[in-house]
Design an enzyme around this catalytic site. Structure first.
Site, PDB file in Angstrom:
ATOM      1  N   PRO A   9      -2.178  -1.680  10.140  1.00  0.00           N
ATOM      2  CA  PRO A   9      -3.546  -0.886  10.527  1.00  0.00           C
ATOM      3  C   PRO A   9      -4.587  -0.855   9.811  1.00  0.00           C
ATOM      4  O   PRO A   9      -4.620  -0.666   8.725  1.00  0.00           O
ATOM      5  CB  PRO A   9      -2.942   0.425  11.105  1.00  0.00           C
ATOM      6  CG  PRO A   9      -1.835   0.666  10.384  1.00  0.00           C
ATOM      7  CD  PRO A   9      -1.123  -0.650   9.990  1.00  0.00           C
ATOM      8  N   ASN A  10      -5.763  -1.080  10.370  1.00  0.00           N
ATOM      9  CA  ASN A  10      -7.097  -0.954   9.692  1.00  0.00           C
ATOM     10  C   ASN A  10      -7.368  -1.905   8.640  1.00  0.00           C
ATOM     11  O   ASN A  10      -8.523  -1.902   8.307  1.00  0.00           O
ATOM     12  CB  ASN A  10      -7.484   0.370   9.275  1.00  0.00           C
ATOM     13  CG  ASN A  10      -7.185   1.625  10.225  1.00  0.00           C
ATOM     14  OD1 ASN A  10      -7.800   1.528  11.171  1.00  0.00           O
ATOM     15  ND2 ASN A  10      -6.264   2.617  10.023  1.00  0.00           N
ATOM     16  N   ARG A  17     -14.661  -0.604   5.527  1.00  0.00           N
ATOM     17  CA  ARG A  17     -14.021   0.554   5.299  1.00  0.00           C
ATOM     18  C   ARG A  17     -13.867   0.918   3.960  1.00  0.00           C
ATOM     19  O   ARG A  17     -13.160   0.521   3.188  1.00  0.00           O
ATOM     20  CB  ARG A  17     -12.850   0.567   6.217  1.00  0.00           C
ATOM     21  CG  ARG A  17     -11.812   1.854   6.282  1.00  0.00           C
ATOM     22  CD  ARG A  17     -10.577   1.835   6.980  1.00  0.00           C
ATOM     23  NE  ARG A  17      -9.768   2.714   6.642  1.00  0.00           N
ATOM     24  CZ  ARG A  17      -8.587   2.580   6.080  1.00  0.00           C
ATOM     25  NH1 ARG A  17      -8.172   1.431   5.624  1.00  0.00           N
ATOM     26  NH2 ARG A  17      -7.794   3.671   5.664  1.00  0.00           N
ATOM     27  N   TYR A  22     -11.362   0.178  -1.071  1.00  0.00           N
ATOM     28  CA  TYR A  22     -10.559  -0.943  -0.804  1.00  0.00           C
ATOM     29  C   TYR A  22     -11.360  -2.261  -1.246  1.00  0.00           C
ATOM     30  O   TYR A  22     -11.052  -3.247  -1.107  1.00  0.00           O
ATOM     31  CB  TYR A  22     -10.314  -1.172   0.708  1.00  0.00           C
ATOM     32  CG  TYR A  22      -9.444   0.256   1.209  1.00  0.00           C
ATOM     33  CD1 TYR A  22      -7.914   0.105   0.825  1.00  0.00           C
ATOM     34  CD2 TYR A  22      -9.917   1.235   1.771  1.00  0.00           C
ATOM     35  CE1 TYR A  22      -7.215   0.995   1.049  1.00  0.00           C
ATOM     36  CE2 TYR A  22      -8.978   2.000   2.390  1.00  0.00           C
ATOM     37  CZ  TYR A  22      -7.586   1.969   1.745  1.00  0.00           C
ATOM     38  OH  TYR A  22      -6.871   3.182   2.186  1.00  0.00           O
ATOM     39  N   ASN A  73       1.778  -5.864   3.637  1.00  0.00           N
ATOM     40  CA  ASN A  73       0.929  -4.548   3.438  1.00  0.00           C
ATOM     41  C   ASN A  73       0.759  -3.875   4.871  1.00  0.00           C
ATOM     42  O   ASN A  73       0.137  -4.031   5.502  1.00  0.00           O
ATOM     43  CB  ASN A  73      -0.804  -4.814   2.848  1.00  0.00           C
ATOM     44  CG  ASN A  73      -1.389  -3.679   2.652  1.00  0.00           C
ATOM     45  OD1 ASN A  73      -1.080  -2.584   2.987  1.00  0.00           O
ATOM     46  ND2 ASN A  73      -2.596  -3.955   1.857  1.00  0.00           N
ATOM     47  N   ALA A  76      -0.989   2.298   6.543  1.00  0.00           N
ATOM     48  CA  ALA A  76      -0.375   3.743   6.586  1.00  0.00           C
ATOM     49  C   ALA A  76       1.022   3.617   7.162  1.00  0.00           C
ATOM     50  O   ALA A  76       1.805   4.798   6.809  1.00  0.00           O
ATOM     51  CB  ALA A  76      -1.219   4.739   7.456  1.00  0.00           C
ATOM     52  N   HIS A  79       3.862   4.735   4.883  1.00  0.00           N
ATOM     53  CA  HIS A  79       4.480   6.362   4.448  1.00  0.00           C
ATOM     54  C   HIS A  79       5.093   6.903   5.750  1.00  0.00           C
ATOM     55  O   HIS A  79       5.558   8.083   5.522  1.00  0.00           O
ATOM     56  CB  HIS A  79       3.179   6.902   4.216  1.00  0.00           C
ATOM     57  CG  HIS A  79       2.237   6.292   3.225  1.00  0.00           C
ATOM     58  ND1 HIS A  79       2.771   5.788   1.762  1.00  0.00           N
ATOM     59  CD2 HIS A  79       1.077   5.670   3.448  1.00  0.00           C
ATOM     60  CE1 HIS A  79       1.760   5.039   1.472  1.00  0.00           C
ATOM     61  NE2 HIS A  79       0.586   4.836   2.233  1.00  0.00           N
ATOM     62  N   ASP A  86      13.530  -0.350   8.488  1.00  0.00           N
ATOM     63  CA  ASP A  86      14.705  -0.879   9.172  1.00  0.00           C
ATOM     64  C   ASP A  86      14.713  -2.408   9.507  1.00  0.00           C
ATOM     65  O   ASP A  86      15.679  -3.211   9.077  1.00  0.00           O
ATOM     66  CB  ASP A  86      15.375  -0.123  10.324  1.00  0.00           C
ATOM     67  CG  ASP A  86      15.894   1.384  10.276  1.00  0.00           C
ATOM     68  OD1 ASP A  86      16.104   1.494   9.022  1.00  0.00           O
ATOM     69  OD2 ASP A  86      15.731   2.006  11.184  1.00  0.00           O
ATOM     70  N   GLU A  97       5.896  -6.152  -1.407  1.00  0.00           N
ATOM     71  CA  GLU A  97       5.070  -4.759  -0.730  1.00  0.00           C
ATOM     72  C   GLU A  97       3.878  -4.965  -1.659  1.00  0.00           C
ATOM     73  O   GLU A  97       3.757  -5.172  -2.725  1.00  0.00           O
ATOM     74  CB  GLU A  97       5.664  -3.636  -0.835  1.00  0.00           C
ATOM     75  CG  GLU A  97       5.019  -2.360  -0.435  1.00  0.00           C
ATOM     76  CD  GLU A  97       5.459  -1.111  -0.572  1.00  0.00           C
ATOM     77  OE1 GLU A  97       5.029  -0.086  -0.351  1.00  0.00           O
ATOM     78  OE2 GLU A  97       6.879  -1.069  -1.072  1.00  0.00           O
ATOM     79  N   HIS A  99      -0.154  -3.317  -1.934  1.00  0.00           N
ATOM     80  CA  HIS A  99      -1.281  -2.286  -1.398  1.00  0.00           C
ATOM     81  C   HIS A  99      -2.698  -2.611  -2.345  1.00  0.00           C
ATOM     82  O   HIS A  99      -2.477  -2.730  -3.675  1.00  0.00           O
ATOM     83  CB  HIS A  99      -0.658  -0.663  -1.618  1.00  0.00           C
ATOM     84  CG  HIS A  99       0.333  -0.458  -0.903  1.00  0.00           C
ATOM     85  ND1 HIS A  99       0.255  -0.216   0.339  1.00  0.00           N
ATOM     86  CD2 HIS A  99       1.640  -0.533  -1.327  1.00  0.00           C
ATOM     87  CE1 HIS A  99       1.669   0.090   0.936  1.00  0.00           C
ATOM     88  NE2 HIS A  99       2.470  -0.045  -0.465  1.00  0.00           N
ATOM     89  N   ARG A 106      -3.497   8.443  -5.538  1.00  0.00           N
ATOM     90  CA  ARG A 106      -4.050   8.754  -4.084  1.00  0.00           C
ATOM     91  C   ARG A 106      -3.495  10.224  -3.599  1.00  0.00           C
ATOM     92  O   ARG A 106      -2.739  10.834  -4.292  1.00  0.00           O
ATOM     93  CB  ARG A 106      -4.267   7.742  -3.023  1.00  0.00           C
ATOM     94  CG  ARG A 106      -4.875   6.575  -3.587  1.00  0.00           C
ATOM     95  CD  ARG A 106      -5.272   5.534  -2.669  1.00  0.00           C
ATOM     96  NE  ARG A 106      -6.150   6.061  -1.348  1.00  0.00           N
ATOM     97  CZ  ARG A 106      -6.115   5.532  -0.390  1.00  0.00           C
ATOM     98  NH1 ARG A 106      -5.534   4.400  -0.293  1.00  0.00           N
ATOM     99  NH2 ARG A 106      -7.035   5.916   0.619  1.00  0.00           N
TER     100      ARG A 106
END
Length: 151
Positions: A9-10, A17, A22, A73, A76, A79, A86, A97, A99, A106
């Site tokens: 998302p985002n 943003r 970012y 990535n 949110a 977290h 799963d 992974e 980021h 953060r």
């Protein structure tokens, strides 16, 4: 070798943003750089983004059949999503992974990653370059037979 690159998302708003966090690079810029880096290493990419958790889970399931490695990535969802964790745990391919920001510098709620429970490795805090490094790591892990849990 085929690498799925999934974005949560985002991330479609990259470049607009919170550029102080970012950067100004867009998701399209990252996709282009990923395609070039993968091709240079003899791999191909399938680059996707969704704001919907279910889409990401469906794509992870698809990766079981159609990918040799997965870069994620999860935004949110990193977290919050046990469901994505799963799904990743069901993979036997390398999972990297990524980021853009250093999640450990953060807010404290960003310090925990459910994704890490299923990942071969994590790259964070290196901006858009982290995706290219993840491609290198995925190619390397695939070549050594490392699964998503580093076996």
């Amino acid at each position: 070798m085929r690498i799925f690159i999934l974005n949560g998302p985002n991330l479609n708003l990259l470049g607009e943003r919170e550029p102080a966090v970012y950067g100004h690079t867009t998701l399209a810029d990252i996709e282009h750089a990923c395609r070039q880096r993968a091709e240079a290493l003899g791999a191909s990419t399938d680059f996707r983004q969704s704001n919907a958790e279910g889409d990401l889970i469906d794509w992870i399931h698809q990766a079981r059949r159609d990918a040799d490695a997965l870069i994620i990535n999860a935004g949110a969802y990193t977290h919050t999503s046990i469901a994505i964790m799963d799904a990743l745990l069901a993979l036997t391919i390398p999972v990297i992974e990524v980021h853009l920001s250093n999640i450990f510098r953060r807010e404290s709620f960003r310090h925990h990653s459910y994704i890490s429970q299923a990942a071969t490795g994590m790259i964070c805090g290196l901006g858009a370059k982290g995706y290219e490094l993840a491609i290198e790591a995925a190619v390397s892990a695939h070549g050594t037979g490392h699964s998503s849990r580093g076996r």
